[in-house]
Design an enzyme around this catalytic site. Structure first.
Site, PDB file in Angstrom:
ATOM      1  N   ALA A  10       1.321  -0.922   0.256  1.00 28.59           N
ATOM      2  CA  ALA A  10       0.240   0.029  -0.553  1.00 28.59           C
ATOM      3  C   ALA A  10       0.860   1.409   0.290  1.00 28.59           C
ATOM      4  O   ALA A  10       0.067   2.017  -0.126  1.00 28.59           O
ATOM      5  CB  ALA A  10      -1.194   0.144   1.340  1.00 28.59           C
ATOM      6  N   GLY A  12       4.880   3.264  -0.127  1.00 27.16           N
ATOM      7  CA  GLY A  12       5.986   3.310  -0.188  1.00 27.16           C
ATOM      8  C   GLY A  12       7.180   1.973  -1.420  1.00 27.16           C
ATOM      9  O   GLY A  12       6.752   1.989  -2.354  1.00 27.16           O
ATOM     10  N   ILE A  13       8.578   1.536  -1.249  1.00 22.13           N
ATOM     11  CA  ILE A  13       8.158  -0.042  -1.401  1.00 22.13           C
ATOM     12  C   ILE A  13       7.817  -0.810  -2.417  1.00 22.13           C
ATOM     13  O   ILE A  13       7.898  -1.075  -3.530  1.00 22.13           O
ATOM     14  CB  ILE A  13      10.571  -0.062  -1.011  1.00 22.13           C
ATOM     15  CG1 ILE A  13      11.084   1.075  -0.724  1.00 22.13           C
ATOM     16  CG2 ILE A  13      10.629  -1.387  -2.045  1.00 22.13           C
ATOM     17  CD1 ILE A  13      11.940   0.989   0.281  1.00 22.13           C
ATOM     18  N   LEU A  42       0.571  -7.753  10.231  1.00 18.35           N
ATOM     19  CA  LEU A  42       1.688  -9.189  10.092  1.00 18.35           C
ATOM     20  C   LEU A  42       1.958  -8.817  11.548  1.00 18.35           C
ATOM     21  O   LEU A  42       2.932  -9.745  11.660  1.00 18.35           O
ATOM     22  CB  LEU A  42       2.760  -8.661   8.980  1.00 18.35           C
ATOM     23  CG  LEU A  42       1.951  -8.756   7.594  1.00 18.35           C
ATOM     24  CD1 LEU A  42       2.761  -9.172   6.761  1.00 18.35           C
ATOM     25  CD2 LEU A  42       1.494 -10.710   7.356  1.00 18.35           C
ATOM     26  N   GLY A  70       7.001  -3.278   6.848  1.00 15.87           N
ATOM     27  CA  GLY A  70       8.301  -3.199   7.645  1.00 15.87           C
ATOM     28  C   GLY A  70       7.557  -1.856   8.175  1.00 15.87           C
ATOM     29  O   GLY A  70       7.029  -0.693   7.604  1.00 15.87           O
ATOM     30  N   TYR A 143      15.053  -1.726  15.450  1.00 14.35           N
ATOM     31  CA  TYR A 143      15.197  -2.171  14.091  1.00 14.35           C
ATOM     32  C   TYR A 143      15.858  -2.436  13.672  1.00 14.35           C
ATOM     33  O   TYR A 143      16.352  -3.965  12.574  1.00 14.35           O
ATOM     34  CB  TYR A 143      15.079  -0.097  13.513  1.00 14.35           C
ATOM     35  CG  TYR A 143      15.289  -0.576  12.231  1.00 14.35           C
ATOM     36  CD1 TYR A 143      13.437  -0.946  11.646  1.00 14.35           C
ATOM     37  CD2 TYR A 143      15.689  -0.693  11.021  1.00 14.35           C
ATOM     38  CE1 TYR A 143      13.132  -0.381   9.867  1.00 14.35           C
ATOM     39  CE2 TYR A 143      16.210  -0.239   9.549  1.00 14.35           C
ATOM     40  CZ  TYR A 143      14.448  -0.234   8.788  1.00 14.35           C
ATOM     41  OH  TYR A 143      14.113  -0.099   7.747  1.00 14.35           O
ATOM     42  N   LYS A 147      16.423  -6.587  11.438  1.00 16.36           N
ATOM     43  CA  LYS A 147      16.979  -6.457   9.707  1.00 16.36           C
ATOM     44  C   LYS A 147      17.944  -7.422  10.036  1.00 16.36           C
ATOM     45  O   LYS A 147      17.993  -8.694   8.373  1.00 16.36           O
ATOM     46  CB  LYS A 147      16.981  -4.944   9.385  1.00 16.36           C
ATOM     47  CG  LYS A 147      16.058  -4.275   9.034  1.00 16.36           C
ATOM     48  CD  LYS A 147      14.704  -4.730   7.950  1.00 16.36           C
ATOM     49  CE  LYS A 147      13.803  -3.917   7.660  1.00 16.36           C
ATOM     50  NZ  LYS A 147      12.313  -4.377   6.851  1.00 16.36           N
TER      51      LYS A 147
HETATM   52  P1  NAI Z   1       6.276   2.497   3.684  1.00 14.16           P
HETATM   53  O1  NAI Z   1       5.598   2.954   5.582  1.00 14.16           O
HETATM   54  O2  NAI Z   1       5.550   3.318   3.114  1.00 14.16           O
HETATM   55  O3  NAI Z   1       5.277   1.534   3.625  1.00 14.16           O
HETATM   56  C1  NAI Z   1       5.776   0.040   4.813  1.00 14.16           C
HETATM   57  C2  NAI Z   1       4.245  -0.174   4.406  1.00 14.16           C
HETATM   58  O4  NAI Z   1       4.046  -1.505   4.948  1.00 14.16           O
HETATM   59  C3  NAI Z   1       2.710   0.181   4.813  1.00 14.16           C
HETATM   60  O5  NAI Z   1       2.217  -0.004   3.284  1.00 14.16           O
HETATM   61  C4  NAI Z   1       2.571  -0.110   5.581  1.00 14.16           C
HETATM   62  O6  NAI Z   1       1.105  -0.268   5.975  1.00 14.16           O
HETATM   63  C5  NAI Z   1       2.783  -1.528   6.097  1.00 14.16           C
HETATM   64  N1  NAI Z   1       2.959  -2.739   6.650  1.00 14.16           N
HETATM   65  C6  NAI Z   1       3.157  -2.210   7.970  1.00 14.16           C
HETATM   66  N2  NAI Z   1       3.295  -2.413   9.462  1.00 14.16           N
HETATM   67  C7  NAI Z   1       2.118  -3.946   8.659  1.00 14.16           C
HETATM   68  C8  NAI Z   1       1.714  -4.802   9.425  1.00 14.16           C
HETATM   69  N3  NAI Z   1       1.589  -5.026  10.830  1.00 14.16           N
HETATM   70  N4  NAI Z   1       0.755  -5.741   8.874  1.00 14.16           N
HETATM   71  C9  NAI Z   1       1.121  -4.722   7.619  1.00 14.16           C
HETATM   72  N5  NAI Z   1       1.068  -4.482   6.611  1.00 14.16           N
HETATM   73  C10 NAI Z   1       2.637  -3.367   7.519  1.00 14.16           C
HETATM   74  O7  NAI Z   1       7.703   1.878   4.615  1.00 14.16           O
HETATM   75  P2  NAI Z   1       8.906   2.003   3.313  1.00 14.16           P
HETATM   76  O8  NAI Z   1       9.806   2.211   3.301  1.00 14.16           O
HETATM   77  O9  NAI Z   1       8.139   1.650   1.776  1.00 14.16           O
HETATM   78  O10 NAI Z   1       9.203   0.154   4.105  1.00 14.16           O
HETATM   79  C11 NAI Z   1       8.952  -0.796   2.962  1.00 14.16           C
HETATM   80  C12 NAI Z   1      10.275  -1.729   4.044  1.00 14.16           C
HETATM   81  O11 NAI Z   1      11.278  -0.935   2.845  1.00 14.16           O
HETATM   82  C13 NAI Z   1      10.569  -2.012   5.288  1.00 14.16           C
HETATM   83  O12 NAI Z   1      10.402  -3.368   5.272  1.00 14.16           O
HETATM   84  C14 NAI Z   1      11.630  -1.139   5.570  1.00 14.16           C
HETATM   85  O13 NAI Z   1      12.290  -1.581   6.788  1.00 14.16           O
HETATM   86  C15 NAI Z   1      12.564  -0.820   3.974  1.00 14.16           C
HETATM   87  N6  NAI Z   1      13.643  -0.077   4.045  1.00 14.16           N
HETATM   88  C16 NAI Z   1      13.282   1.346   4.299  1.00 14.16           C
HETATM   89  C17 NAI Z   1      14.025   1.626   3.935  1.00 14.16           C
HETATM   90  C18 NAI Z   1      13.918   3.306   3.967  1.00 14.16           C
HETATM   91  O14 NAI Z   1      14.650   4.145   4.205  1.00 14.16           O
HETATM   92  N7  NAI Z   1      12.429   3.987   3.468  1.00 14.16           N
HETATM   93  C19 NAI Z   1      15.495   1.639   4.029  1.00 14.16           C
HETATM   94  C20 NAI Z   1      15.473   0.267   3.990  1.00 14.16           C
HETATM   95  C21 NAI Z   1      14.521  -0.797   4.615  1.00 14.16           C
END
Ligand code: NAI
Length: 244
Positions: A10, A12-13, A42, A70, A143, A147
């Protein structure tokens, strides 16, 4: 068309991965708290089961899986970070493994390299006690531990997954411009994030992470298995030029 499940679809990445896969004609089964084909939490055992069964109800076989859901270091409960980023991710990987015939990618983080497994309390099941004593750094430690544990768990699955012909790798992004990063910038960790300057002096974009993930899912990556790919604008090489 391939059928690919994506958690965290939903935002970001994960959203960039889902939309770019759909744009080239694949069917994506998104899993997230909301705005997804399968809505599930999750962080909890029941939600993980609902996520796996919800995906399998839509497709008994999967060509690909991206485990991206995440939460960041800024969330109030540090145990939530471990439950979503580590236990939630592994439950989806293991739960969908029997249905997978292609490849899977787990989104770890450059933070995975900031802890050694031997020093990671998750390795001993002692993270709750360690976090209770961690004070203001609990979120960052949780965190990094979550990871680190995720990357280790992926590496520990290479024999089983390789024997089944299913490739499994991690990507480890540095700072990527997403709502998660923005929330971190607005928290008390904001200065630490702002001071993290990569040699490529900007944040990564979600589509840049998505393109690596798409490559790892696809046939051109046929011999890549059990690997972790940093995608961090050069930060790791800057910080630790002699360690890799
Ligand atoms: P984001 O916050 O934009 O997207 C994360 C998504 O995970 C959201 O849609 C959220 O609803 C979902 N989510 C969170 N908790 C949940 C749960 N309990 N059950 C189901 N879905 C859940 O964040 P982003 O930045 O796109 O992160 C995606 C992944 O990339 C994460 O695992 C994050 O740790 C990792 N990451 C992000 C970095 C960054 O700088 N943005 C850097 C390194 C890793």
């Amino acid at each position: 068309a391939d059928v690919i499940a994506v958690t965290g679809s939903a935002s970001g990445i994960g959203a960039a991965v889902a939309s770019s896969l759909r744009a080239i004609g694949h069917e994506v089964i998104g899993v997230d708290l909301r705005d997804a084909e399968v809505c599930a939490d999750l962080s909890a055992v029941d939600g993980r089961k609902a996520a796996v069964s919800g995906v399998l109800e839509r497709s008994g076989e999967l060509d690909g899986l991206v485990v991206c859901a995440g939460v960041g270091p800024h969330v109030p409960d540090p145990m939530m970070i471990v439950e979503v980023n580590y236990r939630g991710a592994i439950a989806v990987l293991d739960g969908l493994f029997p249905a997978l015939r292609g490849a899977a990618v787990a989104v770890s983080s450059s933070a995975s390299t900031m802890t050694k497994w031997a020093e990671n309390p998750i390795s001993r099941g002692e993270e709750a006690a360690a976090l209770a004593e961690a004070g203001q750094y609990a979120g960052h430690l949780a965190y990094s531990w979550s990871k680190n544990a995720l990357t280790v768990a992926v590496r520990q699955r290479v024999s089983q997954w390789g024997a089944a012909g299913v490739r499994l790798n991690t990507v480890a992004p540095g700072a990527v411009d997403t709502p998660l990063l923005q929330a971190g910038l607005g928290s008390r960790f904001g200065d630490a994030i702002r001071n993290y300057r990569a040699p490529i002096s900007r944040h990564g974009r979600p589509d840049e992470i998505a393109s690596l993930i798409r490559y790892l899912l696809g046939p051109d990556a046929g011999y890549i298995h059990g690997a972790q790919f940093l995608i961090d604008g050069g930060s790791d090489a800057l910080l630790r030029p002699t360690e890799f």
